[in-house]
Design an enzyme around this catalytic site. Structure first.
Site, PDB file in Angstrom:
ATOM      1  N   SER A  10      43.139  91.504 -10.808  1.00  0.00           N
ATOM      2  CA  SER A  10      43.269  92.841 -11.393  1.00  0.00           C
ATOM      3  C   SER A  10      44.411  93.666 -10.821  1.00  0.00           C
ATOM      4  O   SER A  10      44.750  94.706 -11.367  1.00  0.00           O
ATOM      5  CB  SER A  10      41.960  93.604 -11.178  1.00  0.00           C
ATOM      6  OG  SER A  10      41.767  93.837  -9.789  1.00  0.00           O
ATOM      7  N   GLY A  12      44.031  94.663  -7.632  1.00  0.00           N
ATOM      8  CA  GLY A  12      43.332  95.339  -6.544  1.00  0.00           C
ATOM      9  C   GLY A  12      43.125  94.417  -5.358  1.00  0.00           C
ATOM     10  O   GLY A  12      43.357  93.208  -5.426  1.00  0.00           O
ATOM     11  N   VAL A  13      42.649  94.981  -4.261  1.00  0.00           N
ATOM     12  CA  VAL A  13      42.511  94.217  -3.024  1.00  0.00           C
ATOM     13  C   VAL A  13      41.372  93.201  -3.103  1.00  0.00           C
ATOM     14  O   VAL A  13      41.462  92.114  -2.514  1.00  0.00           O
ATOM     15  CB  VAL A  13      42.332  95.172  -1.818  1.00  0.00           C
ATOM     16  CG1 VAL A  13      40.995  95.919  -1.895  1.00  0.00           C
ATOM     17  CG2 VAL A  13      42.460  94.420  -0.495  1.00  0.00           C
ATOM     18  N   ASP A  14      40.283  93.506  -3.810  1.00  0.00           N
ATOM     19  CA  ASP A  14      39.140  92.600  -3.851  1.00  0.00           C
ATOM     20  C   ASP A  14      39.494  91.270  -4.517  1.00  0.00           C
ATOM     21  O   ASP A  14      39.185  90.202  -3.993  1.00  0.00           O
ATOM     22  CB  ASP A  14      37.960  93.261  -4.578  1.00  0.00           C
ATOM     23  CG  ASP A  14      37.428  94.476  -3.839  1.00  0.00           C
ATOM     24  OD1 ASP A  14      37.553  94.524  -2.602  1.00  0.00           O
ATOM     25  OD2 ASP A  14      36.895  95.393  -4.502  1.00  0.00           O
ATOM     26  N   SER A  15      40.109  91.336  -5.688  1.00  0.00           N
ATOM     27  CA  SER A  15      40.464  90.086  -6.373  1.00  0.00           C
ATOM     28  C   SER A  15      41.580  89.351  -5.638  1.00  0.00           C
ATOM     29  O   SER A  15      41.650  88.119  -5.679  1.00  0.00           O
ATOM     30  CB  SER A  15      40.858  90.353  -7.828  1.00  0.00           C
ATOM     31  OG  SER A  15      41.983  91.204  -7.924  1.00  0.00           O
ATOM     32  N   MET A  34      43.729  90.628 -17.088  1.00  0.00           N
ATOM     33  CA  MET A  34      43.132  90.978 -18.378  1.00  0.00           C
ATOM     34  C   MET A  34      43.621  92.340 -18.844  1.00  0.00           C
ATOM     35  O   MET A  34      43.482  93.325 -18.129  1.00  0.00           O
ATOM     36  CB  MET A  34      41.605  90.990 -18.271  1.00  0.00           C
ATOM     37  CG  MET A  34      40.973  89.637 -18.155  1.00  0.00           C
ATOM     38  SD  MET A  34      39.178  89.742 -17.922  1.00  0.00           S
ATOM     39  CE  MET A  34      39.063  89.537 -16.156  1.00  0.00           C
ATOM     40  N   CYS A 109      30.906  95.477 -20.206  1.00  0.00           N
ATOM     41  CA  CYS A 109      32.216  94.903 -19.933  1.00  0.00           C
ATOM     42  C   CYS A 109      32.062  93.531 -19.268  1.00  0.00           C
ATOM     43  O   CYS A 109      32.750  92.576 -19.611  1.00  0.00           O
ATOM     44  CB  CYS A 109      32.995  95.853 -19.030  1.00  0.00           C
ATOM     45  SG  CYS A 109      34.706  95.400 -18.852  1.00  0.00           S
ATOM     46  N   CYS A 206      35.497 101.602 -16.964  1.00  0.00           N
ATOM     47  CA  CYS A 206      35.889 100.198 -16.839  1.00  0.00           C
ATOM     48  C   CYS A 206      37.096  99.862 -17.725  1.00  0.00           C
ATOM     49  O   CYS A 206      37.042 100.028 -18.939  1.00  0.00           O
ATOM     50  CB  CYS A 206      34.702  99.322 -17.217  1.00  0.00           C
ATOM     51  SG  CYS A 206      35.006  97.559 -17.155  1.00  0.00           S
TER      52      CYS A 206
END
Length: 377
Positions: A10, A12-15, A34, A109, A206
């Protein structure tokens, strides 16, 4: 030959850390960004704080995802699910708000986009699994059902938003950072000098992002002004700008004057377009001891019959509540609460747990107190 995992990357840091963990585990990782929202195509004008920006947040997220993919040495693809998001998530979101209810788009989502359209795309390029940066865990058992567990970080656990997944979706899913806490994820990103190590978490709707919500809804639903009524005295105490703009338990932004305790939103009457409020201690109006939950998804194929005791959350990050489920049919359950609960709200999700295991969940249709429906909620 290593197994192929298609990861939702995405920006972001998590993905980003999820991609690193998968690589460390020996998987072939393909990142997919996505694209699910087009502000121009979807008339996202009013309430959009980014209209004047040189680059829209979605494009910046894509650039961040590209930087992460380059840093970690993985391929990144960009895939559009704009139509799927509008048809299966956003239209339902608008329909619920038009009824004065407060839906949770993140759950839909996940059900229709991240674990359906995205999963279908991943399987079309011969993936063995898909993966996301959700704070959740999954246990796969050969020849047996997969089990979804809470993430170890209680403050970040996201199983509430994954309650509509089925066995097919769960069998094909990995949650690489579910065993980590958010500070541990940040530390890994910092140590690896991942470009988004210090990027703030995304907020807002989302895949849409931060919006002035009242203005944003005006793009799609005409505002309909109406009366604000004291639920105790039935006297009109003000006017609202549209019941869709208010949430149960809301205190600020009511613009009701007068001396005395503060006013709180305690209910809505959709047909008559009335917003109900109460002063001070509003618990007597917001407490309930039962709910009818529809569209129930049970993650295991083995669904209980009759009565079943477990815990439930009726809002994200709410503490666990002891409940008993009374199954009416495969997709409908009446839930009785061991103790009264405040602000259980139609349109929101009820998610069921047994210890760390997420059992599934559904949508709150009606709320009850002493076996009587609270029709103003």
């Amino acid at each position: 030959m290593s197994q192929r995992v298609v990861l939702g990357l995405s920006g972001g840091v998590d993905s980003a850390v999820a991609a690193y963990v998968l690589k460390q585990q020996g998987y072939e990782v393909i990142g997919v960004f996505m694209r699910n929202w087009d502000s121009t195509l979807n008339n996202d004008i009013l309430g959009n704080p980014t209209n004047g920006n040189d680059i829209c947040p979605q494009e910046q997220d894509y650039n961040d995802a590209l930087a992460v993919a380059k840093h970690l040495g993985i391929e990144l693809r960009r895939v559009d699910f704009i139509k799927e998001y509008w048809d299966h998530v956003f239209q339902y979101f608008l329909e619920e708000y038009a009824k004065g209810r407060t839906p949770n788009p993140d759950i839909l989502c996940n059900k229709h986009i991240k674990f359906k359209a995205f999963l279908d795309y991943a399987m079309s390029i011969d993936a063995d699994y898909i993966a996301t940066g959700h704070y959740a865990r999954v246990e796969h058992h050969d020849g047996k059902e997969s089990v979804m567990l809470r993430g170890v970080d209680n403050n970040k656990d996201q199983t509430y938003f994954l309650c509509q997944l089925n066995q097919k979706q769960l069998n094909a899913s990995l949650f690489p950072i579910g065993h980590l806490t958010k500070p541990e994820v940040r530390k890994i990103a910092e140590d690896l000098k991942i470009p988004v190590a210090y990027k703030k978490d995304s907020t807002g709707i989302c895949f849409i992002g931060e919006r002035n919500f009242k203005e944003f809804l005006k793009n799609y639903i005409p505002a309909k002004e109406g009366k604000i009524v004291d639920i105790k005295t039935k006297k009109v105490v003000g006017e609202h700008q549209g019941i869709m703009y208010y949430t149960i338990g809301q205190r600020k932004g009511l613009n009701i004057g007068g001396e005395g305790d503060a006013w709180f939103v305690v209910g809505k009457e959709y047909d008559d377009n009335v917003l109900y409020v109460a002063r001070g201690n509003q618990n007597q109006w917001l407490l309930s001891d039962g709910a009818l939950v529809t569209d129930v998804n049970w993650i295991s194929n083995e669904k209980p019959q009759g009565e079943y005791e477990c815990t439930a959350k009726f809002r994200y990050r709410q503490k666990d509540n002891d409940v008993t489920l009374h199954f009416i049919d495969d997709m409908t359950v009446y839930v009785t609460f061991k103790n009264s609960i405040k602000a259980v709200t139609p349109g929101q999700a009820a998610v069921f747990y047994q210890g760390d295991v997420c059992l599934g969940g559904g949508m709150i249709e009606k709320v009850y107190k002493e076996d009587k429906e609270l029709e103003y909620l």
